[in-house]
Design a protein around this motif. Structure first.
Motif, PDB file in Angstrom:
ATOM      1  N   GLU A 231      28.931   2.213  69.946  1.00  0.00           N
ATOM      2  CA  GLU A 231      27.959   1.487  69.130  1.00  0.00           C
ATOM      3  C   GLU A 231      27.636   0.121  69.740  1.00  0.00           C
TER       4      GLU A 231
ATOM      5  N   SER B  11      28.267   1.658  61.689  1.00  0.00           N
ATOM      6  CA  SER B  11      27.928   3.052  61.953  1.00  0.00           C
ATOM      7  C   SER B  11      29.013   3.956  61.384  1.00  0.00           C
TER       8      SER B  11
ATOM      9  N   ALA C  12      20.613   4.967  70.936  1.00  0.00           N
ATOM     10  CA  ALA C  12      21.577   5.664  70.089  1.00  0.00           C
ATOM     11  C   ALA C  12      21.652   7.147  70.441  1.00  0.00           C
TER      12      ALA C  12
ATOM     13  N   LEU D  90      21.537  10.077  63.565  1.00  0.00           N
ATOM     14  CA  LEU D  90      21.801  10.877  64.766  1.00  0.00           C
ATOM     15  C   LEU D  90      21.845  12.332  64.320  1.00  0.00           C
TER      16      LEU D  90
ATOM     17  N   VAL E  53      24.452   0.283  71.736  1.00  0.00           N
ATOM     18  CA  VAL E  53      23.236   0.238  70.927  1.00  0.00           C
ATOM     19  C   VAL E  53      22.955  -1.203  70.502  1.00  0.00           C
TER      20      VAL E  53
ATOM     21  N   LEU F 288      29.692   6.794  68.873  1.00  0.00           N
ATOM     22  CA  LEU F 288      28.806   7.509  67.964  1.00  0.00           C
ATOM     23  C   LEU F 288      28.969   9.018  68.097  1.00  0.00           C
TER      24      LEU F 288
ATOM     25  N   ALA G 209      17.364   8.855  65.950  1.00  0.00           N
ATOM     26  CA  ALA G 209      17.837   8.459  67.275  1.00  0.00           C
ATOM     27  C   ALA G 209      17.116   9.240  68.365  1.00  0.00           C
TER      28      ALA G 209
ATOM     29  N   ILE H  86      23.441   4.795  61.674  1.00  0.00           N
ATOM     30  CA  ILE H  86      23.551   3.376  62.021  1.00  0.00           C
ATOM     31  C   ILE H  86      22.791   2.595  60.963  1.00  0.00           C
TER      32      ILE H  86
END
Length: 438
Positions: free
Chosen positions: A221, A246, A215, A295, A224, A268, A435, A274
């Motif tokens: 996404e 997300s 991430a 994040l 991930v 992202l 992340a 997430i």
């Protein structure tokens, strides 16, 4: 610790869980006899001459616990007839299952059902013929597949056409639903099953860690998601499709929308969260892992929500003791919510292997979300199987969740009940993850 269900001490199990063991657990003939002995005890207890177990096909999506595979140690999707005296007979949905069985036999794999006890296909004609073959036209027969299995199958999984034909052919037989009785009897896992659950839990943790590492802002996404699934595949299993959302404050739970609608996955961004549910699955044994990844620094409301969820997690751990009822555990777990001033998103705990009990929760607060009044009304969810008494060997998804406004923290993993303190199999996901660094 008692060995009634094949358990070692919590200390020994924790040490085994922490150790990197290259040996993949398998099931022995003793495990087969243990399971078939449980089936016979159900029949004896309920006064049955046989059991008829309908298994949902492996490609049917989210399915109930695969009772047929539990009996056969084989590919899900069979119908199994179990006479009170004698070995089970498996009805296969298609000839390809026979070919798989033959190839597995050639390779020396562990097969519990002999070729002479296989029938094809599993339609009403073959079910009827097998019941006649076993002399069960006037028998008392327990049936697995008729009872509700919420939330996926509120009215059971037995096909109407098959069942109505069988009933018409055997008007003097006494068919009785026994899925609930069997479920409660097999929930305390044996030692060999616990070893498989521990492997599933370790794989689920590896999936979560791979997602944390993958991430980053600018990453789709789907990348991930792929990193998590690949970590499961690489360790020799086929995990179920995970739930994944997300955004700055995702407030949903389910498969990612790009898996069922033609649209691009989100990319992202810094400040995103997430929210995912990882479903590790090893040979019919299941673990769950609630993953919340930030994040960048988490929003203050998310941090507050995570603190409440963690307090609930700790309360749940303290309550998961043998002899207590599931309803008691739910009440203790939800205690930290009562004065926190936010709201619950969904059930905070449910059973695994199989899933027959789930915590209730109120829906009133969630209905206050902007736009919610345009959707069908919801009602508060009662706790399922609140009277179930906990026993050593039972597994639970301990997944408390709490939200302030739109900021939802969903934490937790799989917990095993022992004779003493419960064993956390996944403490890694019982907190917010960052992340790139966990």
């Amino acid at each position: 610790m008692s060995t009634a269900h094949g358990k070692s001490t919590a200390h020994d199990m924790s040490a085994a869980h922490d150790r990197s063991d290259p040996v993949v657990p398998t099931y022995s003939d003793a495990e087969r006899e243990r399971r078939w002995g449980l089936l016979r005890s159900v029949m004896h207890r309920a006064g049955l001459d046989a059991m008829l177990v309908f298994g949902e096909h492996e490609d049917s999506g989210p399915a109930p616990f695969a009772y047929d595979a539990w009996i056969t140690n084989d590919r899900p999707g069979m119908t199994v007839l179990v006479p009170r005296d004698g070995d089970p007979i498996s009805l296969l949905p298609m000839e390809m299952f026979s070919k798989d069985h033959l190839e597995s036999a050639r390779r020396g794999e562990s097969l519990w059902i002999a070729p002479e006890n296989l029938r094809t296909p599993r339609d009403s004609r073959v079910v009827i013929a097998t019941l006649h073959e076993l002399g069960l036209a006037r028998a008392a027969i327990g049936v697995v597949g008729l009872e509700p299995y919420p939330p996926w199958h509120p009215e059971g999984i037995m096909p109407y056409g098959l069942w109505s034909t069988v009933l018409a052919e055997f008007p003097e037989a006494d068919f009785r639903p026994v899925g609930a009785l069997l479920s409660r009897l097999i929930m305390p896992l044996g030692a060999e099953e616990i070893a498989v659950v521990r492997r599933s839990a370790a794989i689920g943790d590896a999936m979560a860690r791979a997602m944390v590492e993958a991430a980053a802002p600018g990453v789709p996404e789907s990348a991930v998601y792929a990193a998590g699934m690949a970590a499961g595949y690489a360790r020799g299993t086929t995990p179920a499709a995970m739930h994944f959302w997300s955004g700055p404050a995702p407030l949903a739970s389910g498969l990612p929308p790009w898996s069922y609608r033609p649209q691009a996955p989100r990319v992202l961004a810094d400040g995103d969260v997430i929210s995912a549910e990882v479903f590790a699955h090893v040979a019919g044994r299941h673990t769950q892992h609630q993953v919340t990844i930030t994040l960048g620094p988490p929003h203050e409301d998310l941090r507050r929500a995570a603190d409440v969820a963690r307090e609930a997690y700790d309360a749940g751990l303290a309550a998961l003791r043998p002899g207590r009822t599931f309803g008691d555990v739910v009440e203790d777990l939800r205690g930290p919510y009562r004065a926190a001033g936010g709201w619950e998103f969904g059930p905070a705990i449910h059973t695994l292997n199989p899933m027959i009990a789930a915590a209730g929760f109120p829906v009133e607060a969630s209905r206050r979300r902007a736009g919610a009044d345009a959707y069908p009304p919801e009602t508060d969810r009662p706790t399922m199987a609140a009277d179930m008494v906990l026993e050593p060997g039972m597994t639970f998804a301990l997944e408390p969740n709490y939200a302030y406004g739109r900021h939802l923290a969903y934490l937790g993993g799989t917990v095993l009940v022992t004779d003493d303190e419960p064993l956390e199999l996944n403490p890694y996901t019982a907190r917010l993850l960052r992340a790139g660094g966990g």
